[in-house]
Design a protein around this motif. Structure first.
Motif, short mmCIF file in Angstrom:
data_model
loop_
_atom_site.label_atom_id
_atom_site.label_comp_id
_atom_site.label_asym_id
_atom_site.label_seq_id
_atom_site.Cartn_x
_atom_site.Cartn_y
_atom_site.Cartn_z
N MET A 75 0.84 -1.20 0.00
CA MET A 75 0.00 0.00 0.00
C MET A 75 0.88 1.26 0.00
SD MET A 75 -3.19 -0.82 -0.15
CE MET A 75 -4.11 0.59 0.42
N LEU A 76 1.96 1.22 0.79
CA LEU A 76 2.88 2.36 0.79
C LEU A 76 3.48 2.57 -0.59
CD1 LEU A 76 4.86 2.17 4.16
CD2 LEU A 76 3.21 3.89 3.43
N GLN A 77 3.83 1.47 -1.26
CA GLN A 77 4.38 1.58 -2.61
C GLN A 77 3.35 2.22 -3.55
OE1 GLN A 77 5.31 -2.58 -3.25
NE2 GLN A 77 7.50 -2.14 -3.15
N TYR A 78 2.11 1.79 -3.44
CA TYR A 78 1.05 2.33 -4.28
C TYR A 78 0.92 3.84 -4.09
CZ TYR A 78 -3.66 3.16 -6.05
OH TYR A 78 -4.75 3.65 -6.72
N PHE A 79 0.84 4.28 -2.83
CA PHE A 79 0.70 5.71 -2.55
C PHE A 79 1.94 6.48 -2.99
CE2 PHE A 79 -2.52 4.28 0.62
CZ PHE A 79 -3.59 4.97 0.10
N ALA A 80 3.12 5.87 -2.81
CA ALA A 80 4.36 6.54 -3.19
C ALA A 80 4.41 6.79 -4.70
CB ALA A 80 5.56 5.72 -2.74
N VAL A 81 3.99 5.80 -5.47
CA VAL A 81 3.96 5.98 -6.92
C VAL A 81 2.93 7.03 -7.31
CG1 VAL A 81 3.34 4.84 -9.10
CG2 VAL A 81 4.83 3.68 -7.47
N ALA A 82 1.76 6.98 -6.69
CA ALA A 82 0.69 7.93 -7.01
C ALA A 82 1.09 9.36 -6.68
CB ALA A 82 -0.58 7.55 -6.27
N VAL A 90 6.40 8.82 2.29
CA VAL A 90 4.96 8.61 2.38
C VAL A 90 4.61 7.98 3.73
CG1 VAL A 90 3.02 7.31 1.43
CG2 VAL A 90 4.59 8.49 -0.10
N GLY A 91 5.41 6.99 4.15
CA GLY A 91 5.18 6.36 5.46
C GLY A 91 5.31 7.37 6.58
N TYR A 92 6.35 8.20 6.52
CA TYR A 92 6.56 9.23 7.54
C TYR A 92 5.39 10.21 7.58
CZ TYR A 92 8.57 13.24 9.93
OH TYR A 92 8.77 14.28 10.79
N GLN A 93 4.95 10.65 6.41
CA GLN A 93 3.83 11.60 6.35
C GLN A 93 2.55 10.99 6.93
OE1 GLN A 93 3.86 12.57 2.17
NE2 GLN A 93 5.26 14.31 2.46
N MET A 94 2.32 9.71 6.64
CA MET A 94 1.12 9.06 7.18
C MET A 94 1.21 8.93 8.70
SD MET A 94 0.10 6.14 4.48
CE MET A 94 -0.55 6.56 2.87
N LYS A 95 2.39 8.60 9.21
CA LYS A 95 2.55 8.51 10.66
C LYS A 95 2.33 9.87 11.31
CE LYS A 95 5.78 4.71 10.24
NZ LYS A 95 7.20 4.35 10.22
N GLN A 96 2.82 10.94 10.68
CA GLN A 96 2.60 12.28 11.20
C GLN A 96 1.11 12.64 11.19
OE1 GLN A 96 4.87 14.55 12.57
NE2 GLN A 96 6.09 12.68 12.59
N LYS A 97 0.43 12.23 10.13
CA LYS A 97 -0.99 12.56 10.00
C LYS A 97 -1.83 11.83 11.06
CE LYS A 97 -4.65 13.29 6.79
NZ LYS A 97 -5.07 13.47 5.45
#
Length: 116
Positions: A75-82, A90-97
């Motif tokens: 899922m992280l790969q998917y969001f990173a590509v998008a 992307v993982g860091y931003q999601m953890k912050q959110k």
């Protein structure tokens, strides 16, 4: 991550089983089921209760989703590509959110008639 997922599945199965049983039971049995449901709700934070606000409910939904996305590398790969970002970012931003996924909570409602 794996144990969290296992607990989530157990929780969902127990919750569904209890709901099905509640529809089939009478008074005294229903009280027992309600106490089991309350125990579940105190054990698992995101299950909610009768007094949960819209804000709390949606925050739990967003945190559960973000935790799922962070826990699944694909899922992280998917969001990173998008987003054309690195997987780590992307993982860091999601953890912050996850800290405030829906912004600041609404101000508490004031009780009418307190000044009288």
């Amino acid at each position: 991550s794996h144990t969290h997922k296992k607990h989530e599945q157990e929780h969902s199965q127990v919750y569904i089983t209890i709901l099905i049983q509640m529809s089939e039971l009478a008074g005294a049995d229903r009280f027992n089921i309600n106490s089991q449901l309350e125990a579940l709700q105190t054990r698992y934070v995101g299950t909610g209760h009768a007094d949960v606000s819209k804000y709390e409910w949606i925050v739990n939904q967003h945190r559960d989703s973000l935790a799922h996305y962070v826990g699944k590398h694909s899922m992280l790969q998917y969001f990173a590509v998008a987003e054309n970002e690195s997987i780590s970012r992307v993982g860091y931003q999601m953890k912050q959110k996850m800290l405030l996924p829906c912004g600041l909570p609404p101000p508490p409602k004031e009780e009418d008639g307190e000044d009288e």
